[in-house]
Structures are given as C-alpha cells and as structure tokens.
Design an enzyme around this catalytic site. Structure first.
Site, mmCIF file in Angstrom:
data_model
loop_
_atom_site.group_PDB
_atom_site.id
_atom_site.type_symbol
_atom_site.label_atom_id
_atom_site.label_comp_id
_atom_site.label_asym_id
_atom_site.label_seq_id
_atom_site.Cartn_x
_atom_site.Cartn_y
_atom_site.Cartn_z
ATOM 1 N N ASP A 66 0.776 -1.258 0.186
ATOM 2 C CA ASP A 66 0.000 -0.113 0.070
ATOM 3 C C ASP A 66 0.830 1.361 0.049
ATOM 4 O O ASP A 66 0.307 2.306 -0.124
ATOM 5 C CB ASP A 66 -0.925 0.101 1.016
ATOM 6 C CG ASP A 66 -0.344 -0.204 2.596
ATOM 7 O OD1 ASP A 66 0.510 -1.010 2.559
ATOM 8 O OD2 ASP A 66 -0.727 0.390 3.242
ATOM 9 N N HIS A 67 2.192 0.993 -0.025
ATOM 10 C CA HIS A 67 2.973 2.272 0.043
ATOM 11 C C HIS A 67 3.921 2.395 -1.306
ATOM 12 O O HIS A 67 4.655 3.435 -1.549
ATOM 13 C CB HIS A 67 3.842 2.270 1.320
ATOM 14 C CG HIS A 67 3.254 2.352 2.575
ATOM 15 N ND1 HIS A 67 3.322 3.515 3.217
ATOM 16 C CD2 HIS A 67 2.415 1.632 3.266
ATOM 17 C CE1 HIS A 67 2.448 3.322 4.380
ATOM 18 N NE2 HIS A 67 1.873 2.206 4.149
ATOM 19 N N HIS A 142 8.505 -0.788 12.541
ATOM 20 C CA HIS A 142 7.301 -1.512 12.003
ATOM 21 C C HIS A 142 7.745 -2.795 11.852
ATOM 22 O O HIS A 142 8.715 -3.437 12.197
ATOM 23 C CB HIS A 142 7.284 -0.928 10.302
ATOM 24 C CG HIS A 142 5.994 -1.306 9.831
ATOM 25 N ND1 HIS A 142 4.563 -1.264 10.694
ATOM 26 C CD2 HIS A 142 5.490 -1.201 8.598
ATOM 27 C CE1 HIS A 142 3.738 -1.519 9.769
ATOM 28 N NE2 HIS A 142 4.130 -1.562 8.608
ATOM 29 N N ASP A 212 4.502 4.159 8.584
ATOM 30 C CA ASP A 212 3.858 2.923 9.383
ATOM 31 C C ASP A 212 4.804 2.634 10.567
ATOM 32 O O ASP A 212 6.039 2.448 10.442
ATOM 33 C CB ASP A 212 3.639 1.412 8.327
ATOM 34 C CG ASP A 212 2.543 1.762 7.854
ATOM 35 O OD1 ASP A 212 2.168 2.824 7.525
ATOM 36 O OD2 ASP A 212 2.151 0.709 7.002
ATOM 37 N N HIS A 270 -3.971 7.197 7.509
ATOM 38 C CA HIS A 270 -3.679 5.626 7.208
ATOM 39 C C HIS A 270 -4.747 4.785 8.076
ATOM 40 O O HIS A 270 -4.386 3.852 9.054
ATOM 41 C CB HIS A 270 -2.179 5.332 7.761
ATOM 42 C CG HIS A 270 -1.750 4.035 7.375
ATOM 43 N ND1 HIS A 270 -1.897 2.961 8.135
ATOM 44 C CD2 HIS A 270 -0.923 3.532 6.017
ATOM 45 C CE1 HIS A 270 -1.348 1.480 7.356
ATOM 46 N NE2 HIS A 270 -0.762 2.214 6.290
HETATM 47 ZN ZN LIG Z 1 3.252 -1.211 6.383
#
Ligand SMILES: [Zn+2]
Length: 305
Positions: A66-67, A142, A212, A270
């Site tokens: 998703d990044h 993360h 994140d 997010h």
């Molecule tokens: Zn992540």
C-alpha cells in the site's frame, strides 16, 4: 514561497471509495517531492493538476504494497509521455529488484534513468540536499524495515535594509557578506554592526512524515520542533491489541508523539478500513494534542511557522 503538503491517499492497506492508499506530494519552494506511492497515485496527481514532469524525487518508506504499488504505473506513464528527467527513488534497497524486473517489460526506450538510493534503517541520515532544502530519513518501528522523512528548509540569509545601502553607500560586492552576518566598515573607518543593517530571516519551516510505525518515542529527537507532522493512526485505543500486533499506532500514540516533539500541527491518517467514521480518531488524538486534523484525500495543508 510555497511549503505545502497535499494528501493523495490516506487509507491503510486497502483503498476505499473515499481514500486511496498512502501517497503525498510535498511542494517545498517549487520542488515537488512524492512521498510513498500507493496504487492509484498517478490518478490522484492528475486530479491535483500537478505536472508529472515536476516529480523527480520519490521517497518510499517501506515495502508494504500500500506504500509502493503505484510506482511502476507512474514510471510507465512518465515513459509514455516521453518525459526526460531522471527519477531518484529513496527506498529500501530491495525495491530496485522489484521495479527493475517490471521496467524490463516496458516497451520503447526510456529517455530517463531510474536511480535508486538505499535507505539506512539504523540511524537518521541526510539523503537529499540542494541549496535551499534538505531531507533526512529516520528509522521507524514497523513489522519490516521502515523509515520516516523530515523535510526542512535550510536557514535563510538575513535581509539587508534598503535604506542602509543608501545611507552607508554599501557596495554591491559586500551585500552578500552582510546578509551572512558581516559588519560594514565605512570609508571614514566607522564600523556599522550587522544588527543595524539587517532584519532576521524568516525561520526555516519543516515537515515530518511518520509512516507505518508502532509508538516509537525515539523519533522525537529527529523531528523536534517540526512545524507540521503527519503520523499514521491506523487504529484507536479500542483496538490497541491490533495496533501492537501489527506494529501500528493508535491516534493517541500519534498525538503523544506530536506533543513530545512540540510539533506545530498534527495530521493523522492511514486509517484501518475496520472503521466507518474518522471522528473517533480525531477525538482521541485531541485529548492530548488539540491542533490535530484528519487527513483528507485531495486536501492541501500549508506548512507554517
Ligand atoms: Zn506497513
């Protein structure tokens, strides 16, 4: 001179009908930095009417899809449009292999290079600078290697008072030195102190992107005094267990980080798609840090002192 952040995507792992996955464009004095590049980023860039050709530096925090799943589509479009600027990508080193495999399938000759700069996950590092701006990466906490980014203006020179140039007949050749702090010696041998000749420059502005991460107070030292902080808030305290298990933050964690860093303003985003509304995130963050806003796709926030 502009220093503003446009949110292109503020959802977490799964895009929704209202929110794209993570992506942002930061305009610092006309330099357009793309921060993360989730699926659909190029559509959002078009919607914001940002010229593709202005994007030359892309910062990818970590390799969860998703990044960065929007990256190959964006580069492909750059190619189809015949753009010629080299693209610099600051990312975990493995991204080079992922993207290169896909680039090998692009038809036609690319007229630009894609240059990869690996991030350091052990300590903060200066990864970009020019005359007016610098970018520092810093490790986050993360489930895989992940970095945040701090963008800041370099200190500006003082302004010289026009009336002083006339009054003391200051030659053009000496103006630069005075702007940088020098005193002035008149032809009569009088020393005019710098403070009399100049007004202080506007203070440098800064923006920090905390991608994140679990709650990680170690970032505070790097981002201390930042004017605008974006911090992920995937969950609220109600799902703290989930946050801890997945190395994400709650809205309260984000707010605590902003408070400890003495940030000017906090934007949270997010958000997990488990939540139908974003108000609980805002309410929770504001119990600790009142100057908090919820990220909205397509909204631009100016970075102020
Ligand atoms: Zn992540």
């Amino acid at each position: 001179m502009p220093f503003e952040l446009t949110i292109l995507g503020s959802s977490s792992a799964i895009p929704t009908s209202e929110r794209y996955p993570t992506a942002q464009v930061l305009n610092v004095l006309g330099r357009f930095f793309l921060i993360d590049c989730g699926e659909g980023t190029q559509i959002q860039i078009r919607r914001q009417k940002i010229a593709f050709g202005k994007i030359k530096h892309i910062f990818i925090s970590h390799l969860h899809g998703d990044h960065f799943y929007g990256l190959i589509g964006l580069i492909s479009t750059f190619n189809l449009l015949g753009l010629k600027n080299d693209i610099h990508i600051y990312s975990p080193s493995q991204l080079k292999d992922v993207i290169q495999t896909q680039l090998d399938f692009l038809k036609g000759e690319m007229q630009f290079k894609v240059i990869f700069h690996p991030l350091n996950f052990k300590k903060p590092q200066l990864i970009f600078e020019d005359k007016k701006v610098e970018v520092i990466s810093f490790p986050l906490k993360h489930s895989i290697n992940c970095c945040g980014f701090l963008f800041r203006e370099k200190p500006k020179e003082a302004n010289i008072k026009k009336e002083c140039i006339e009054q003391y007949q200051i030659p053009v050749a000496q103006i630069r030195a005075i702007k940088q702090g020098a005193d002035f010696l008149t032809t009569e041998g009088e020393v005019v102190p710098n403070t009399k000749l100049t007004t202080p420059p506007p203070p440098p502005r800064s923006y920090a992107f905390c991608s994140d991460t679990a709650f990680y107070p170690q970032v505070v030292e790097t981002i201390q005094g930042v004017n605008l902080l974006y911090h992920e808030a995937t969950f609220t305290e109600e799902l703290r267990d989930w946050a801890e298990r997945t190395y994400h933050s709650t809205a309260l964690d984000a707010a605590k980080t902003a408070q400890m860093a003495h940030a000017g303003k906090l934007i949270i985003g997010h958000f997990s798609t488990r939540y139908k509304e974003v108000e609980p995130f805002l309410e929770e963050a504001q119990t600790v840090f009142s100057n908090t806003e919820v990220a909205i796709d397509g909204k631009t926030y100016s970075v102020k002192k």
